[in-house]
Design an enzyme around this catalytic site. Sequence first.
Site, PDB file in Angstrom:
ATOM      1  CD  GLU A 120      -9.734  -1.658   8.070  1.00 64.48           C
ATOM      2  OE1 GLU A 120      -8.781  -2.183   8.504  1.00 64.48           O
ATOM      3  OE2 GLU A 120      -9.615  -1.045   6.767  1.00 64.48           O
TER       4      GLU A 120
ATOM      5  CG  ASP B 289      -7.513  -5.522   5.077  1.00 64.41           C
ATOM      6  OD1 ASP B 289      -6.968  -6.071   5.974  1.00 64.41           O
ATOM      7  OD2 ASP B 289      -7.474  -4.601   4.631  1.00 64.41           O
TER       8      ASP B 289
ATOM      9  CD  GLU C 249      -2.828  -1.281   2.277  1.00 64.06           C
ATOM     10  OE1 GLU C 249      -2.726  -0.645   3.506  1.00 64.06           O
ATOM     11  OE2 GLU C 249      -4.200  -1.895   2.120  1.00 64.06           O
TER      12      GLU C 249
HETATM   13  O1  GCW Z   1      -6.698  -2.521   4.432  1.00 64.50           O
HETATM   14  C1  GCW Z   1      -5.756  -2.037   5.272  1.00 64.50           C
HETATM   15  C2  GCW Z   1      -6.207  -0.983   6.240  1.00 64.50           C
HETATM   16  C3  GCW Z   1      -5.157  -0.067   6.253  1.00 64.50           C
HETATM   17  C4  GCW Z   1      -3.907  -0.783   7.056  1.00 64.50           C
HETATM   18  C5  GCW Z   1      -3.952  -1.732   6.265  1.00 64.50           C
HETATM   19  C6  GCW Z   1      -2.756  -2.769   6.973  1.00 64.50           C
HETATM   20  C7  GCW Z   1      -2.232   0.167   8.512  1.00 64.50           C
HETATM   21  O2  GCW Z   1      -7.414  -0.430   5.716  1.00 64.50           O
HETATM   22  O3  GCW Z   1      -5.626   1.057   7.033  1.00 64.50           O
HETATM   23  O4  GCW Z   1      -3.125  -0.044   7.081  1.00 64.50           O
HETATM   24  O5  GCW Z   1      -4.696  -2.925   6.110  1.00 64.50           O
HETATM   25  O6  GCW Z   1      -3.041  -3.880   7.364  1.00 64.50           O
HETATM   26  O7  GCW Z   1      -1.423  -2.600   6.709  1.00 64.50           O
END
Ligand code: GCW
Length: 674
Positions: free
Chosen positions: A389, A361, A282
């Site tokens: 989340e 996720d 990411e």
């Molecule tokens: O999908 C994502 C979350 C992010 C998070 C990431 C991760 C900390 O939406 O907010 O970043 O997973 O686990 O690294």
Amino acid sequence: MCSFEKCWLNYACNEMSSKYAGIFKSIYSDFDGTVTGNTIAEIKEGFGIFFGKEPVLLEKQANMCDGIWLKQYEKSDNKAADEFEPGTEGYSIYYDGENQLIVVAASGENGVMYGVFELLRIIQSGRDICDINICHAPKMPIRMIDHWDNIMGDIERGYSGDSFFFKENEILFGDRTKAYARMMASIGINAITINNVNVHEVESYLITDRFLGMMKKYSDLFVSYGIKLYLSVNFASPMQIGGLGVCDPLDDGVIKWWNETSRHVYEVIPEFGGYLVKADSEGRPGPFTYGRTHADGANMLAKSVSPFGGNVVWRCFVYNCKQDWRDRKTDRARAAYDNFAGLDGQFDDNVILQIKNGPMDFQVREPVSPLFGAMKKTNMFLEVQAAQEYTGQQRHICYLVPMWKEILDFDTHASDRGCISEIVSGKAYGNRLCGMAAVTNTGDDANWTGHDFAAANLFGYGMLCFDTERSAQDIAAEWAACTFGIDKEIVDNVCRMLIMSWPAYEKYTSPLGIGWMVNPSDHYGPNVDGYEYDVWGTYHRADCKGVGIDRSAATGTGYAAQYNSPWRELYERVETTPEELLLFFHHISYDHVLSTKKTVIQHIYDTHFEGVEDVERMIGLWKALEGKIDAARFARVLERLTVQYESSKEWRDRINTYFYRMSGIADSKGRTIY
Ligand code: GCW
């Protein structure tokens, strides 16, 4: 009034208080040290409340009676189990009725502390001391909590206020920090990463003199509760703070920079646990930029901390987040396995790969990540998310312990001891560095977790890491008793609410393994096509005939083949795929008939109506407790339940409407679908 509450450490008198009032007058400890100091303080506080008088610390153990003895473990202290090795963190607890003596015996200070916390929970939940005869040792060697706290004070995916570690680029330290360390110790946590895995500019400096003094204070506090401090680091630190032109893990200058930086970190904090790293994920920097592998990256860091006994926890959440929706071969679910399975055996001994429970996720329903079944020569952590989340963001009740138990029980068939719990506890392949990590759900709200019920996930996580055999129900009952009191109706109703909450959430949000129908970016609330044509690789592929993603090897993305037999064959075929994951693995027509004799479309409608009814039932169970729970907490929970109810209706209506319009098939029961 205190600015924070005590959650499950809310010691209160109960029936045991009068039975044992005045008996436990003294404490003697074979141990001394800071952990023992905190343990003794805990006994004094707890026993002071339970039995009306703080016991006194004795200098000598001469024929001790009427008290509690923190004892060096010997074989004869094993009165419960045939085979028991306390290790450094296990303990036995028993009651010697003749001398009115409670013995907590362990080989080390941490064991004694965990034993005392269990003893206090036993008394607090109204069980009788005279029945105690316990031998417990933690199943997971490392039981970690990961904070996603940013140094500005906000928390990524935080749903209970701001950070209590950081504020506006400064480090906070005070009563709340101590209360937090105590709370984590009480559930057996022994490692905590205090900053977000997304390490931004200022956090990169946490490992430099700008912040190391405060980090040392944190570490000292944590150590006094048996906890190691970890920090998330920026893989590009040599560039960001070191002024180098690259962060290539094989570059001599980079290696030297990390070696010197780590040496200095350990000079200041000899007890430091190590680094947590999110790389090539990411948008975070990583070894891929230089054509290096994740083993190259992790090992370079690991070598810099290994002389000091440090570890590197390296996340496997590495995937392509710039996907084209028309590309049906690239599958985000495959990514962790594709990126890491081939590296098995290449990681240094002090590297631990941290693998999210599922391949996507933290959705409400995912299969277990196939990566766990693919590596036999690598230390692994199972990463779960207590922060809700994708499971209602602590506005909804969603008790995740049953989900985590299912994951721990999943048999990867990688070996005779292929269950996830055996693999990540190190029992399967004899590794020492392994365990679990949870993204935490805490913040600076007075009750720590926003929703009072969300604390059950935090508590439950600790309990489960310690003892994976414990049932979700048993953990829920203990949490309810310690949090709200031992009244039977309270414990029963709270447990029922908790146990029904994950299935309810799944019902009104996500049918048959399809996730992601959420609003992009904040991930709260329904939005069926929110991610559908986006770059994140998270699709449901609904069309007028059917829904789901073909992940078979024969005609789909091939993800099913990442599992060991028999899973790969079972997931490959529609007929043998477990139904709760049907749409995760296959694109299915709406009129496909399930084992319940319902069609897929009717299943979608029915579960969405049922989910809302379940929330109504939860509200009823809570309302029945009015007057038994203190007014403030009663109202707080009721308010959130009302929010959950409204949101569940919105989910129901949006999902049902979408699939009704897409399929053109009416609900057989003729209910309102827009
Ligand atoms: O999908 C994502 C979350 C992010 C998070 C990431 C991760 C900390 O939406 O907010 O970043 O997973 O686990 O690294």
